[in-house]
Design a protein around this motif. Sequence first.
Motif, mmCIF file in Angstrom:
data_model
loop_
_atom_site.group_PDB
_atom_site.id
_atom_site.type_symbol
_atom_site.label_atom_id
_atom_site.label_comp_id
_atom_site.label_asym_id
_atom_site.label_seq_id
_atom_site.Cartn_x
_atom_site.Cartn_y
_atom_site.Cartn_z
ATOM 1 N N TYR A 1 0.838 -1.201 0.000
ATOM 2 C CA TYR A 1 0.000 0.000 0.000
ATOM 3 C C TYR A 1 0.872 1.251 0.000
ATOM 4 O O TYR A 1 0.614 2.192 -0.767
ATOM 5 C CB TYR A 1 -0.907 0.014 1.237
ATOM 6 N N LEU B 1 2.455 1.962 -3.396
ATOM 7 C CA LEU B 1 1.495 2.485 -4.365
ATOM 8 C C LEU B 1 1.110 3.920 -4.013
ATOM 9 O O LEU B 1 0.975 4.779 -4.899
ATOM 10 C CB LEU B 1 0.251 1.600 -4.400
ATOM 11 N N ARG C 1 3.703 6.170 -5.350
ATOM 12 C CA ARG C 1 3.627 6.324 -6.805
ATOM 13 C C ARG C 1 2.473 7.236 -7.201
ATOM 14 O O ARG C 1 2.557 7.965 -8.196
ATOM 15 C CB ARG C 1 3.471 4.959 -7.486
ATOM 16 N N LEU C 2 1.393 7.188 -6.424
ATOM 17 C CA LEU C 2 0.234 8.041 -6.710
ATOM 18 C C LEU C 2 0.395 9.457 -6.181
ATOM 19 O O LEU C 2 -0.449 10.316 -6.466
ATOM 20 C CB LEU C 2 -1.031 7.422 -6.090
ATOM 21 N N LEU D 1 -0.010 10.346 -3.126
ATOM 22 C CA LEU D 1 -1.302 10.416 -2.449
ATOM 23 C C LEU D 1 -1.404 11.603 -1.494
ATOM 24 O O LEU D 1 -2.444 12.272 -1.429
ATOM 25 C CB LEU D 1 -1.549 9.105 -1.690
ATOM 26 N N LEU E 1 -8.396 7.466 -7.620
ATOM 27 C CA LEU E 1 -6.965 7.221 -7.745
ATOM 28 C C LEU E 1 -6.647 5.734 -7.672
ATOM 29 O O LEU E 1 -5.894 5.202 -8.502
ATOM 30 C CB LEU E 1 -6.202 7.968 -6.646
ATOM 31 N N PHE E 2 -7.219 5.038 -6.683
ATOM 32 C CA PHE E 2 -6.900 3.618 -6.530
ATOM 33 C C PHE E 2 -7.547 2.773 -7.630
ATOM 34 O O PHE E 2 -6.977 1.778 -8.062
ATOM 35 C CB PHE E 2 -7.324 3.127 -5.148
ATOM 36 N N ALA F 1 -5.256 3.000 -10.533
ATOM 37 C CA ALA F 1 -3.831 2.753 -10.255
ATOM 38 C C ALA F 1 -3.327 1.517 -10.996
ATOM 39 O O ALA F 1 -4.019 0.491 -11.068
ATOM 40 C CB ALA F 1 -3.615 2.589 -8.764
ATOM 41 N N GLU F 2 -2.120 1.614 -11.512
ATOM 42 C CA GLU F 2 -1.464 0.495 -12.185
ATOM 43 C C GLU F 2 -0.702 -0.315 -11.149
ATOM 44 O O GLU F 2 0.199 0.193 -10.480
ATOM 45 C CB GLU F 2 -0.501 1.008 -13.257
ATOM 46 N N LEU F 3 -1.080 -1.575 -10.978
ATOM 47 C CA LEU F 3 -0.394 -2.444 -10.029
ATOM 48 C C LEU F 3 0.886 -2.981 -10.657
ATOM 49 O O LEU F 3 0.936 -3.258 -11.858
ATOM 50 C CB LEU F 3 -1.301 -3.614 -9.630
ATOM 51 N N ARG G 1 -8.001 -3.043 -4.582
ATOM 52 C CA ARG G 1 -7.945 -1.582 -4.777
ATOM 53 C C ARG G 1 -9.011 -0.876 -3.937
ATOM 54 O O ARG G 1 -8.764 0.162 -3.319
ATOM 55 C CB ARG G 1 -8.162 -1.242 -6.255
ATOM 56 N N TRP H 1 -7.995 -0.782 -0.261
ATOM 57 C CA TRP H 1 -7.020 0.293 -0.014
ATOM 58 C C TRP H 1 -7.731 1.652 0.043
ATOM 59 O O TRP H 1 -7.461 2.468 0.918
ATOM 60 C CB TRP H 1 -5.980 0.308 -1.116
#
Length: 367
Positions: free
Chosen positions: A45, A48, A51-52, A54, A77-78, A81-83, A138, A141
Amino acid sequence: MPVLPLGKDIPADPGVVGGKAANLIALLGLGLPVPRGLVITTAEYAALADRLDLRTRLLPGIQRQDWAAVEQEAQELFAAAELSEEFRQELADRWQPLRAVAVRSSASAEDQAQASFAGQYGTWLDVQGEQELFVAVRRCWASLWSRRALAYRRQRGMDPFSVRMAVLVQEMVPADLSGVLFTRDPVRRDPEHLCVEVGAGLGEAMVSGALAGQVYRLDRRDLRLVDGPADHGLADASLLARVGELALRAEAHFQWPQDVEFAVRGKEVFLLQARPMTAWGPDVPGEALDPGRPSFLDRMMKPYVDERYAVAPRPLDNILFTRLVGAQMFVMEECGAVFDPGGLDRFRRQIWRPAYRLPRVRRVGRA
């Protein structure tokens, strides 16, 4: 590793696996029955979220206390999001033996004695297929940023960015019965009896308060059934005693009264969750507190309460009621109400007792 098997050999560290998973790992260490599964750690989490970017994206809404906008932004956003390919592959490989699963939150500050965060985050049941699993993870999260969770953290003076989300992925139990057991009776404030609420099938509707279950009480000394439905009971005395024995072992380990969710399939009992009873305060159980004079809010709500609660509410009714009243207090604060110092805290300590008073409003309007 971002994905760990749920087992007694991994550290029961809430900072890594979240509070819910940490408690289940402790139960596994005691040899108690827990559905098999895996844990997506808080590190995935956090990676990610970085990367976002947040914090930058959500901070403006948090500063405005616009919880609805923060919740929507986080969901978007989630969802988009690209995992990472490594994470997707590892999760897919470890998920395969489980097939249908429940995807549940396990935040780093969840299911603790100081703050349970009960009902604040997301759960998705009967998730099947890789793509459906990725979507549920996602969403789990994103539920860290739900308006309810944000308000709950603000109410407790917590930094909203101090909490991280792990995710539990567990094999679905096709339950014949599900229920919740309190190792202290929260309605009667009785330390000598266990209180159990049982419903048919999966327990989500009952736990959420949408449906009422059957209520039983057991003597904690010998797990003898002392109270329950006169006819057509869903659970027999031997099953209830088995659940009670498991719950008391959890209580002995955690050294605090427990709120335990369970599922029954055939003759098998599975523990789905164990968390401290935050409503059971440190004061002497059963002590009669003087609730004081009725406030304006008490007088305003009395006709509604008298009509709706002609009989004593059940444990889950009380849980739902405390959440609704907590929400009402929050809305009033947002509209400018200033409560009497200590009033909210006293109300929370009294709510499980036969008599309580809503906090007094000192004034209305922004300071």
